[in-house]
Design a protein around this motif. Structure first.
Motif, PDB file in Angstrom:
ATOM      1  N   SER A 126      13.933 -24.444 -74.280  1.00  0.00           N
ATOM      2  CA  SER A 126      15.314 -24.782 -73.934  1.00  0.00           C
ATOM      3  C   SER A 126      15.767 -24.028 -72.693  1.00  0.00           C
ATOM      4  CB  SER A 126      16.260 -24.405 -75.084  1.00  0.00           C
ATOM      5  OG  SER A 126      15.779 -24.912 -76.300  1.00  0.00           O
ATOM      6  N   VAL A 127      16.413 -24.770 -71.790  1.00  0.00           N
ATOM      7  CA  VAL A 127      17.049 -24.135 -70.633  1.00  0.00           C
ATOM      8  C   VAL A 127      18.396 -23.622 -71.128  1.00  0.00           C
ATOM      9  CG1 VAL A 127      17.995 -24.481 -68.316  1.00  0.00           C
ATOM     10  CG2 VAL A 127      15.928 -25.720 -69.020  1.00  0.00           C
ATOM     11  N   ILE A 128      18.563 -22.319 -71.192  1.00  0.00           N
ATOM     12  CA  ILE A 128      19.794 -21.775 -71.785  1.00  0.00           C
ATOM     13  C   ILE A 128      20.752 -21.208 -70.738  1.00  0.00           C
ATOM     14  CG2 ILE A 128      18.770 -21.275 -74.038  1.00  0.00           C
ATOM     15  CD1 ILE A 128      18.646 -18.294 -73.110  1.00  0.00           C
ATOM     16  N   GLY A 129      20.338 -21.182 -69.482  1.00  0.00           N
ATOM     17  CA  GLY A 129      21.243 -20.638 -68.480  1.00  0.00           C
ATOM     18  C   GLY A 129      20.593 -20.531 -67.118  1.00  0.00           C
ATOM     19  N   GLU A 130      21.224 -19.702 -66.289  1.00  0.00           N
ATOM     20  CA  GLU A 130      20.805 -19.596 -64.890  1.00  0.00           C
ATOM     21  C   GLU A 130      20.967 -18.152 -64.419  1.00  0.00           C
ATOM     22  OE1 GLU A 130      22.593 -21.747 -61.148  1.00  0.00           O
ATOM     23  OE2 GLU A 130      22.271 -23.174 -62.800  1.00  0.00           O
ATOM     24  N   ILE A 131      20.099 -17.744 -63.527  1.00  0.00           N
ATOM     25  CA  ILE A 131      20.182 -16.379 -62.974  1.00  0.00           C
ATOM     26  C   ILE A 131      21.265 -16.336 -61.877  1.00  0.00           C
ATOM     27  CG2 ILE A 131      18.926 -14.651 -61.602  1.00  0.00           C
ATOM     28  CD1 ILE A 131      18.065 -14.621 -64.520  1.00  0.00           C
ATOM     29  N   THR A 132      22.111 -15.297 -61.949  1.00  0.00           N
ATOM     30  CA  THR A 132      23.206 -15.133 -60.981  1.00  0.00           C
ATOM     31  C   THR A 132      23.045 -13.806 -60.220  1.00  0.00           C
ATOM     32  OG1 THR A 132      24.592 -13.916 -62.549  1.00  0.00           O
ATOM     33  CG2 THR A 132      24.788 -16.327 -62.565  1.00  0.00           C
ATOM     34  N   GLN A 133      23.969 -13.596 -59.273  1.00  0.00           N
ATOM     35  CA  GLN A 133      23.895 -12.385 -58.450  1.00  0.00           C
ATOM     36  C   GLN A 133      24.498 -11.163 -59.114  1.00  0.00           C
ATOM     37  OE1 GLN A 133      25.834 -13.794 -54.937  1.00  0.00           O
ATOM     38  NE2 GLN A 133      23.927 -13.883 -53.767  1.00  0.00           N
ATOM     39  N   GLN A 134      25.327 -11.352 -60.161  1.00  0.00           N
ATOM     40  CA  GLN A 134      26.079 -10.239 -60.758  1.00  0.00           C
ATOM     41  C   GLN A 134      25.144  -9.322 -61.547  1.00  0.00           C
ATOM     42  OE1 GLN A 134      27.557 -13.498 -60.865  1.00  0.00           O
ATOM     43  NE2 GLN A 134      28.563 -12.749 -59.016  1.00  0.00           N
ATOM     44  N   ILE A 135      24.690  -8.271 -60.908  1.00  0.00           N
ATOM     45  CA  ILE A 135      23.635  -7.416 -61.464  1.00  0.00           C
ATOM     46  C   ILE A 135      23.943  -6.939 -62.885  1.00  0.00           C
ATOM     47  CG2 ILE A 135      22.370  -5.230 -61.134  1.00  0.00           C
ATOM     48  CD1 ILE A 135      22.623  -5.694 -58.133  1.00  0.00           C
ATOM     49  N   GLU A 136      23.038  -7.246 -63.790  1.00  0.00           N
ATOM     50  CA  GLU A 136      23.086  -6.832 -65.207  1.00  0.00           C
ATOM     51  C   GLU A 136      24.245  -7.430 -66.002  1.00  0.00           C
ATOM     52  OE1 GLU A 136      22.172  -2.703 -66.214  1.00  0.00           O
ATOM     53  OE2 GLU A 136      21.467  -2.457 -64.158  1.00  0.00           O
ATOM     54  N   GLN A 137      24.947  -8.413 -65.433  1.00  0.00           N
ATOM     55  CA  GLN A 137      26.059  -9.027 -66.170  1.00  0.00           C
ATOM     56  C   GLN A 137      25.601 -10.314 -66.845  1.00  0.00           C
ATOM     57  OE1 GLN A 137      29.339  -7.662 -66.455  1.00  0.00           O
ATOM     58  NE2 GLN A 137      28.030  -5.976 -65.750  1.00  0.00           N
ATOM     59  N   VAL A 138      25.960 -10.456 -68.120  1.00  0.00           N
ATOM     60  CA  VAL A 138      25.671 -11.699 -68.847  1.00  0.00           C
ATOM     61  C   VAL A 138      27.001 -12.383 -69.110  1.00  0.00           C
ATOM     62  CG1 VAL A 138      24.702 -12.717 -70.944  1.00  0.00           C
ATOM     63  CG2 VAL A 138      23.745 -10.594 -70.042  1.00  0.00           C
ATOM     64  N   SER A 139      27.139 -13.643 -68.699  1.00  0.00           N
ATOM     65  CA  SER A 139      28.348 -14.355 -69.080  1.00  0.00           C
ATOM     66  C   SER A 139      27.994 -15.559 -69.927  1.00  0.00           C
ATOM     67  CB  SER A 139      29.188 -14.754 -67.868  1.00  0.00           C
ATOM     68  OG  SER A 139      28.381 -15.091 -66.803  1.00  0.00           O
ATOM     69  N   LEU A 140      28.889 -15.864 -70.846  1.00  0.00           N
ATOM     70  CA  LEU A 140      28.662 -16.938 -71.812  1.00  0.00           C
ATOM     71  C   LEU A 140      29.925 -17.787 -71.869  1.00  0.00           C
ATOM     72  CD1 LEU A 140      26.928 -18.066 -74.262  1.00  0.00           C
ATOM     73  CD2 LEU A 140      28.236 -16.500 -75.694  1.00  0.00           C
ATOM     74  N   ASP A 141      29.768 -19.121 -71.922  1.00  0.00           N
ATOM     75  CA  ASP A 141      30.931 -20.009 -71.942  1.00  0.00           C
ATOM     76  C   ASP A 141      31.478 -20.193 -73.351  1.00  0.00           C
ATOM     77  OD1 ASP A 141      28.757 -21.352 -72.871  1.00  0.00           O
ATOM     78  OD2 ASP A 141      29.131 -23.211 -71.776  1.00  0.00           O
ATOM     79  N   TYR A 142      31.564 -19.123 -74.091  1.00  0.00           N
ATOM     80  CA  TYR A 142      32.085 -19.174 -75.464  1.00  0.00           C
ATOM     81  C   TYR A 142      32.638 -17.791 -75.799  1.00  0.00           C
ATOM     82  CZ  TYR A 142      32.385 -20.365 -80.416  1.00  0.00           C
ATOM     83  OH  TYR A 142      32.848 -20.620 -81.668  1.00  0.00           O
ATOM     84  N   PRO A 143      33.851 -17.731 -76.383  1.00  0.00           N
ATOM     85  CA  PRO A 143      34.473 -16.423 -76.619  1.00  0.00           C
ATOM     86  C   PRO A 143      33.934 -15.724 -77.870  1.00  0.00           C
ATOM     87  CG  PRO A 143      35.934 -18.165 -77.337  1.00  0.00           C
ATOM     88  CD  PRO A 143      34.730 -18.850 -76.792  1.00  0.00           C
ATOM     89  N   LEU A 144      32.747 -15.190 -77.750  1.00  0.00           N
ATOM     90  CA  LEU A 144      32.115 -14.556 -78.903  1.00  0.00           C
ATOM     91  C   LEU A 144      32.451 -13.066 -78.930  1.00  0.00           C
ATOM     92  CD1 LEU A 144      30.187 -15.769 -81.023  1.00  0.00           C
ATOM     93  CD2 LEU A 144      28.304 -14.836 -79.699  1.00  0.00           C
TER      94      LEU A 144
END
Ligand code: ADP
Ligand code: MG
Length: 348
Positions: free
Chosen positions: A319-337
Protein backbone atom coordinates in the motif's frame (compact mmCIF):
# COMPACT_ATOMS: atom_id res chain seq x y z
CA UNK A 1 26.54 -19.44 31.34
CA UNK A 2 28.93 -21.96 32.67
CA UNK A 3 26.58 -24.06 34.67
CA UNK A 4 24.36 -25.59 32.06
CA UNK A 5 27.02 -25.71 29.47
CA UNK A 6 29.91 -28.07 29.99
CA UNK A 7 30.12 -28.00 33.81
CA UNK A 8 26.80 -29.66 34.57
CA UNK A 9 26.80 -33.33 33.92
CA UNK A 10 30.42 -33.55 34.88
CA UNK A 11 29.19 -34.24 38.41
CA UNK A 12 29.99 -30.92 40.08
CA UNK A 13 27.82 -29.82 42.95
CA UNK A 14 25.58 -26.89 42.10
CA UNK A 15 26.25 -25.46 45.55
CA UNK A 16 29.96 -25.47 44.89
CA UNK A 17 29.20 -23.49 41.77
CA UNK A 18 27.22 -20.89 43.72
CA UNK A 19 23.94 -21.90 42.14
CA UNK A 20 21.79 -22.47 45.19
CA UNK A 21 19.42 -19.68 44.19
CA UNK A 22 18.39 -21.49 41.03
CA UNK A 23 16.47 -24.28 42.82
CA UNK A 24 17.51 -27.89 42.72
CA UNK A 25 14.34 -29.42 41.30
CA UNK A 26 14.77 -28.18 37.78
CA UNK A 27 18.50 -28.69 38.03
CA UNK A 28 17.88 -32.34 38.89
CA UNK A 29 15.43 -32.71 36.05
CA UNK A 30 18.08 -31.34 33.74
CA UNK A 31 20.66 -33.82 34.95
CA UNK A 32 18.33 -36.81 35.02
CA UNK A 33 16.28 -36.17 31.92
CA UNK A 34 18.80 -35.11 29.40
CA UNK A 35 22.44 -34.26 29.46
CA UNK A 36 23.20 -30.93 27.81
CA UNK A 37 25.31 -32.59 25.16
CA UNK A 38 22.43 -34.92 24.21
CA UNK A 39 20.03 -31.99 24.23
CA UNK A 40 22.15 -30.03 21.76
CA UNK A 41 22.69 -33.12 19.63
CA UNK A 42 18.99 -33.98 19.58
CA UNK A 43 17.45 -30.55 19.00
CA UNK A 44 20.11 -28.33 17.53
CA UNK A 45 22.41 -30.42 15.35
CA UNK A 46 20.79 -29.99 11.98
CA UNK A 47 21.48 -31.76 8.73
CA UNK A 48 22.29 -31.59 5.90
CA UNK A 49 25.02 -29.04 6.57
CA UNK A 50 25.22 -26.54 3.67
CA UNK A 51 28.49 -26.69 1.75
CA UNK A 52 29.63 -23.18 2.72
CA UNK A 53 29.41 -24.12 6.42
CA UNK A 54 32.86 -25.63 7.04
CA UNK A 55 32.18 -26.26 10.75
CA UNK A 56 28.88 -26.19 12.60
CA UNK A 57 27.40 -27.21 16.00
CA UNK A 58 29.80 -29.32 18.07
CA UNK A 59 33.04 -27.37 18.11
CA UNK A 60 33.94 -24.16 19.97
CA UNK A 61 32.82 -21.99 17.06
CA UNK A 62 31.48 -22.28 13.53
CA UNK A 63 33.42 -21.56 10.34
CA UNK A 64 31.66 -20.06 7.33
CA UNK A 65 32.69 -19.24 3.82
CA UNK A 66 31.21 -16.03 2.48
CA UNK A 67 30.39 -16.09 -1.24
CA UNK A 68 32.68 -13.86 -3.31
CA UNK A 69 31.21 -10.44 -4.23
CA UNK A 70 28.82 -10.57 -1.27
CA UNK A 71 28.75 -8.73 2.05
CA UNK A 72 27.98 -10.19 5.43
CA UNK A 73 24.86 -8.69 7.14
CA UNK A 74 24.26 -9.47 10.82
CA UNK A 75 21.51 -8.71 13.32
CA UNK A 76 20.51 -9.98 16.75
CA UNK A 77 17.26 -9.82 18.74
CA UNK A 78 16.25 -11.20 22.11
CA UNK A 79 12.75 -12.29 23.10
CA UNK A 80 12.09 -12.46 26.85
CA UNK A 81 8.97 -14.22 28.12
CA UNK A 82 6.50 -11.75 29.61
CA UNK A 83 8.28 -8.84 27.92
CA UNK A 84 8.37 -9.65 24.21
CA UNK A 85 5.76 -12.39 24.16
CA UNK A 86 2.99 -13.18 26.65
CA UNK A 87 3.55 -15.86 29.26
CA UNK A 88 1.95 -19.12 28.06
CA UNK A 89 2.55 -18.44 24.37
CA UNK A 90 2.68 -21.90 22.72
CA UNK A 91 6.27 -23.17 22.36
CA UNK A 92 5.80 -23.68 18.60
CA UNK A 93 4.93 -19.98 18.23
CA UNK A 94 7.87 -18.91 20.42
CA UNK A 95 10.31 -20.83 18.19
CA UNK A 96 8.72 -19.49 15.02
CA UNK A 97 8.52 -15.89 16.19
CA UNK A 98 12.06 -15.76 17.63
CA UNK A 99 13.40 -16.49 14.15
CA UNK A 100 10.73 -14.47 12.30
CA UNK A 101 11.57 -11.17 14.02
CA UNK A 102 15.23 -11.66 13.14
CA UNK A 103 14.49 -12.63 9.54
CA UNK A 104 12.45 -9.46 9.33
CA UNK A 105 15.60 -7.43 10.08
CA UNK A 106 17.43 -9.22 7.26
CA UNK A 107 14.44 -8.57 4.98
CA UNK A 108 14.61 -4.87 5.84
CA UNK A 109 18.23 -4.82 4.63
CA UNK A 110 17.44 -6.73 1.43
CA UNK A 111 19.69 -9.55 2.68
CA UNK A 112 19.52 -13.19 1.70
CA UNK A 113 19.23 -15.24 4.95
CA UNK A 114 21.98 -17.85 5.42
CA UNK A 115 22.93 -18.82 8.98
CA UNK A 116 21.87 -18.19 12.56
CA UNK A 117 22.95 -18.84 16.15
CA UNK A 118 20.60 -19.54 19.05
CA UNK A 119 21.26 -18.58 22.68
CA UNK A 120 18.56 -20.23 24.70
CA UNK A 121 17.89 -19.61 28.39
CA UNK A 122 15.45 -22.12 29.85
CA UNK A 123 13.91 -22.26 33.34
CA UNK A 124 14.00 -26.07 33.11
CA UNK A 125 14.44 -28.73 30.48
CA UNK A 126 10.93 -29.61 29.42
CA UNK A 127 11.24 -31.95 26.48
CA UNK A 128 7.68 -31.44 25.23
CA UNK A 129 8.28 -27.68 25.20
CA UNK A 130 11.65 -28.08 23.45
CA UNK A 131 10.18 -30.43 20.85
CA UNK A 132 7.51 -27.89 19.95
CA UNK A 133 9.89 -24.92 20.11
CA UNK A 134 12.27 -26.62 17.69
CA UNK A 135 9.42 -27.60 15.39
CA UNK A 136 8.32 -23.95 15.09
CA UNK A 137 11.90 -22.80 14.61
CA UNK A 138 12.68 -25.41 11.96
CA UNK A 139 9.48 -24.77 10.06
CA UNK A 140 10.44 -21.17 9.33
CA UNK A 141 14.16 -21.95 8.97
CA UNK A 142 13.36 -24.54 6.30
CA UNK A 143 11.07 -22.13 4.48
CA UNK A 144 13.83 -19.53 4.26
CA UNK A 145 16.75 -21.94 3.93
CA UNK A 146 18.56 -20.48 6.95
CA UNK A 147 20.82 -22.90 8.84
CA UNK A 148 21.55 -23.17 12.60
CA UNK A 149 25.34 -23.05 13.06
CA UNK A 150 25.70 -22.87 16.86
CA UNK A 151 24.54 -21.30 20.08
CA UNK A 152 24.52 -21.51 23.82
CA UNK A 153 22.18 -23.16 26.33
CA UNK A 154 21.82 -21.82 29.86
CA UNK A 155 19.28 -21.87 32.66
CA UNK A 156 17.24 -18.90 33.89
CA UNK A 157 13.99 -17.10 33.00
CA UNK A 158 12.87 -18.07 29.48
CA UNK A 159 14.62 -15.98 26.87
CA UNK A 160 15.67 -16.60 23.29
CA UNK A 161 18.42 -14.71 21.52
CA UNK A 162 18.87 -15.33 17.83
CA UNK A 163 21.60 -13.82 15.75
CA UNK A 164 20.93 -13.98 12.04
CA UNK A 165 23.52 -13.72 9.32
CA UNK A 166 22.74 -12.95 5.73
CA UNK A 167 24.48 -11.79 2.60
CA UNK A 168 23.81 -9.25 -0.14
CA UNK A 169 25.77 -8.14 -3.20
CA UNK A 170 28.40 -5.60 -2.11
CA UNK A 171 27.09 -2.07 -1.42
CA UNK A 172 23.53 -3.01 -2.35
CA UNK A 173 21.91 -3.57 1.03
CA UNK A 174 18.89 -1.40 1.80
CA UNK A 175 19.28 1.24 4.52
CA UNK A 176 17.01 3.56 6.49
CA UNK A 177 18.94 6.34 4.88
CA UNK A 178 18.26 7.41 1.30
CA UNK A 179 14.61 8.53 1.12
CA UNK A 180 14.18 11.52 -1.19
CA UNK A 181 11.57 14.29 -1.15
CA UNK A 182 8.72 13.21 -3.47
CA UNK A 183 9.30 9.46 -2.99
CA UNK A 184 6.21 7.38 -2.22
CA UNK A 185 5.98 5.71 1.19
CA UNK A 186 4.79 2.11 1.10
CA UNK A 187 4.11 -0.65 3.56
CA UNK A 188 3.56 -4.39 3.06
CA UNK A 189 0.64 -6.39 4.52
CA UNK A 190 -1.78 -5.03 7.12
CA UNK A 191 -0.91 -3.02 10.20
CA UNK A 192 -2.20 -3.23 13.76
CA UNK A 193 -3.43 -6.83 13.81
CA UNK A 194 -0.65 -8.06 16.11
CA UNK A 195 -1.23 -5.16 18.50
CA UNK A 196 -4.95 -6.01 18.48
CA UNK A 197 -4.07 -9.65 19.26
CA UNK A 198 -1.97 -8.56 22.23
CA UNK A 199 -4.75 -6.24 23.43
CA UNK A 200 -7.19 -9.17 23.26
CA UNK A 201 -4.85 -11.40 25.31
CA UNK A 202 -4.41 -8.61 27.85
CA UNK A 203 -8.19 -8.09 27.93
CA UNK A 204 -7.95 -4.48 26.77
CA UNK A 205 -9.93 -5.17 23.60
CA UNK A 206 -12.96 -7.27 22.74
CA UNK A 207 -13.19 -8.87 19.32
CA UNK A 208 -15.45 -11.53 17.86
CA UNK A 209 -13.97 -15.00 18.39
CA UNK A 210 -12.71 -15.47 14.83
CA UNK A 211 -11.23 -11.97 14.56
CA UNK A 212 -9.51 -12.40 17.92
CA UNK A 213 -8.01 -15.70 16.74
CA UNK A 214 -6.78 -14.08 13.49
CA UNK A 215 -5.12 -11.21 15.36
CA UNK A 216 -3.46 -13.52 17.90
CA UNK A 217 -2.21 -15.61 14.99
CA UNK A 218 -0.57 -12.48 13.50
CA UNK A 219 0.98 -11.69 16.88
CA UNK A 220 2.46 -15.18 17.19
CA UNK A 221 3.36 -15.83 13.56
CA UNK A 222 4.74 -12.74 11.81
CA UNK A 223 5.58 -13.13 8.10
CA UNK A 224 9.10 -11.84 7.46
CA UNK A 225 9.05 -10.25 3.99
CA UNK A 226 12.36 -11.70 2.87
CA UNK A 227 11.68 -12.05 -0.87
CA UNK A 228 10.19 -8.56 -1.04
CA UNK A 229 13.27 -7.11 0.71
CA UNK A 230 15.62 -8.74 -1.81
CA UNK A 231 13.51 -7.51 -4.73
CA UNK A 232 13.43 -3.96 -3.33
CA UNK A 233 17.23 -3.70 -3.47
CA UNK A 234 16.90 -2.57 -7.09
CA UNK A 235 14.08 -0.06 -6.54
CA UNK A 236 13.64 1.30 -3.02
CA UNK A 237 15.58 4.34 -1.79
CA UNK A 238 15.23 3.34 1.88
CA UNK A 239 13.70 0.50 3.87
CA UNK A 240 13.13 -0.77 7.41
CA UNK A 241 10.84 -3.20 9.16
CA UNK A 242 7.96 -2.07 11.36
CA UNK A 243 8.37 -3.60 14.80
CA UNK A 244 7.62 -0.80 17.28
CA UNK A 245 4.67 0.84 15.50
CA UNK A 246 4.51 2.56 12.11
CA UNK A 247 4.90 6.18 13.23
CA UNK A 248 7.70 5.47 15.73
CA UNK A 249 9.61 3.44 13.16
CA UNK A 250 8.94 5.85 10.31
CA UNK A 251 10.51 8.57 12.44
CA UNK A 252 13.76 6.58 12.57
CA UNK A 253 13.79 6.36 8.80
CA UNK A 254 13.04 10.09 8.47
CA UNK A 255 15.85 10.93 10.86
CA UNK A 256 18.39 8.81 8.99
CA UNK A 257 17.24 10.26 5.66
CA UNK A 258 16.77 13.86 6.94
CA UNK A 259 13.30 14.20 5.44
CA UNK A 260 9.66 14.27 6.60
CA UNK A 261 6.47 12.35 5.75
CA UNK A 262 2.84 12.97 4.94
CA UNK A 263 0.51 10.01 5.56
CA UNK A 264 -2.98 9.43 4.17
CA UNK A 265 -5.18 7.71 6.73
CA UNK A 266 -7.47 6.13 4.13
CA UNK A 267 -4.51 4.24 2.66
CA UNK A 268 -3.32 2.70 5.95
CA UNK A 269 -3.84 -1.05 5.34
CA UNK A 270 -6.26 -2.56 7.85
CA UNK A 271 -7.44 -6.17 7.97
CA UNK A 272 -11.13 -7.12 8.09
CA UNK A 273 -10.95 -7.48 11.87
CA UNK A 274 -9.68 -3.91 12.30
CA UNK A 275 -12.19 -2.49 9.83
CA UNK A 276 -14.94 -3.56 12.24
CA UNK A 277 -13.55 -1.28 14.99
CA UNK A 278 -14.20 2.45 15.08
CA UNK A 279 -11.73 4.31 12.88
CA UNK A 280 -9.78 6.00 15.68
CA UNK A 281 -9.19 2.71 17.51
CA UNK A 282 -8.18 0.92 14.31
CA UNK A 283 -5.84 3.72 13.21
CA UNK A 284 -4.38 3.94 16.72
CA UNK A 285 -3.50 0.23 16.58
CA UNK A 286 -2.17 0.45 13.02
CA UNK A 287 -0.05 3.56 13.57
CA UNK A 288 1.29 2.96 17.06
CA UNK A 289 0.88 -0.77 17.83
CA UNK A 290 3.97 -2.96 17.63
CA UNK A 291 4.88 -6.42 16.32
CA UNK A 292 3.77 -5.98 12.70
CA UNK A 293 7.07 -7.05 11.08
CA UNK A 294 6.02 -5.58 7.75
CA UNK A 295 8.38 -3.64 5.48
CA UNK A 296 8.18 0.13 5.32
CA UNK A 297 10.00 1.57 2.32
CA UNK A 298 10.29 4.55 0.01
CA UNK A 299 10.05 4.31 -3.75
CA UNK A 300 10.69 6.86 -6.50
CA UNK A 301 7.37 7.37 -8.30
CA UNK A 302 8.79 6.06 -11.60
CA UNK A 303 9.07 2.55 -10.12
CA UNK A 304 5.41 2.26 -9.18
CA UNK A 305 4.54 0.24 -12.30
CA UNK A 306 7.27 -2.35 -11.63
CA UNK A 307 6.03 -2.59 -8.06
CA UNK A 308 2.48 -3.23 -9.20
CA UNK A 309 3.71 -6.05 -11.44
CA UNK A 310 5.65 -7.54 -8.52
CA UNK A 311 2.56 -7.31 -6.36
CA UNK A 312 0.41 -9.17 -8.89
CA UNK A 313 2.95 -11.93 -9.55
CA UNK A 314 3.74 -12.46 -5.87
CA UNK A 315 0.23 -11.94 -4.48
CA UNK A 316 1.42 -9.62 -1.74
CA UNK A 317 -0.47 -6.63 -0.37
CA UNK A 318 1.52 -3.39 -0.83
CA UNK A 319 0.00 0.00 0.00
CA UNK A 320 1.12 3.52 -0.85
CA UNK A 321 0.47 5.23 2.49
CA UNK A 322 2.07 8.61 1.91
CA UNK A 323 4.83 10.74 0.49
CA UNK A 324 8.23 12.01 1.59
CA UNK A 325 8.32 15.76 2.37
CA UNK A 326 10.99 18.33 3.20
CA UNK A 327 9.94 18.85 6.85
CA UNK A 328 12.78 17.01 8.58
CA UNK A 329 11.55 14.30 10.99
CA UNK A 330 7.95 15.57 10.87
CA UNK A 331 5.09 13.15 10.28
CA UNK A 332 1.74 14.59 9.29
CA UNK A 333 -1.50 12.67 9.03
CA UNK A 334 -4.83 13.80 7.54
CA UNK A 335 -6.76 12.55 10.57
CA UNK A 336 -6.95 14.06 14.08
CA UNK A 337 -5.57 11.12 16.02
CA UNK A 338 -4.55 11.55 19.66
CA UNK A 339 -1.66 9.78 21.41
CA UNK A 340 0.79 9.82 18.54
CA UNK A 341 4.48 10.25 19.35
CA UNK A 342 6.21 13.68 19.26
CA UNK A 343 6.72 15.20 15.86
CA UNK A 344 3.33 14.19 14.57
CA UNK A 345 1.15 16.90 12.97
CA UNK A 346 -2.39 16.88 11.79
CA UNK A 347 -3.19 18.28 8.36
CA UNK A 348 -6.55 18.52 6.58
P1 ADP B 1 31.40 -24.00 24.93
O1 ADP B 1 31.32 -24.30 26.38
O2 ADP B 1 32.71 -24.32 24.28
O3 ADP B 1 30.89 -22.64 24.60
P2 ADP B 1 28.93 -25.28 24.56
O4 ADP B 1 28.83 -26.45 25.47
O5 ADP B 1 28.22 -24.01 24.96
O6 ADP B 1 30.44 -25.03 24.21
O7 ADP B 1 28.36 -25.69 23.15
C1 ADP B 1 28.83 -26.83 22.47
C2 ADP B 1 28.43 -26.76 21.03
O8 ADP B 1 27.01 -26.76 20.94
C3 ADP B 1 28.88 -25.47 20.32
O9 ADP B 1 29.21 -25.82 18.99
C4 ADP B 1 27.68 -24.57 20.37
O10 ADP B 1 27.67 -23.69 19.28
C5 ADP B 1 26.55 -25.60 20.29
N1 ADP B 1 25.32 -25.15 20.98
C6 ADP B 1 25.12 -24.99 22.32
N2 ADP B 1 23.86 -24.60 22.58
C7 ADP B 1 23.24 -24.48 21.37
C8 ADP B 1 21.94 -24.09 20.96
N3 ADP B 1 20.99 -23.71 21.80
N4 ADP B 1 21.68 -24.09 19.63
C9 ADP B 1 22.63 -24.45 18.74
N5 ADP B 1 23.87 -24.85 19.05
C10 ADP B 1 24.17 -24.86 20.36
MG1 MG C 1 29.00 -21.96 25.05
Amino acid sequence: MVFVSSTIGKGESPMKMGLSTFGLDSLNSLIFNMHEFDLIKHYFTWTPVPSEVRLSVGDDAAILQIPPHEEFIISVDTLVEGVHFPVATPAHAVGYKALAVNLSDLAAMGAHPRWFTLALTLPAVNQTWLEEFTRGLRELATEHQIFLIGGDTTRGPLSITIQVMGTAPKHQALLRQGAQVGDLILVSGNLGEAAAGLAVIQQRLNLAHEDAADCIQRLNYPSPRVELGCWLRDYATSCMDVSDGLVADLKHLLKRSQVGAKLYHQNIPLSGALHKLNLSTALGLALTGGDDYELLFTLPQQHLEQLKQYQIVNQIKLSVIGEITQQIEQVSLDYPLVNLPDGYNHFQ
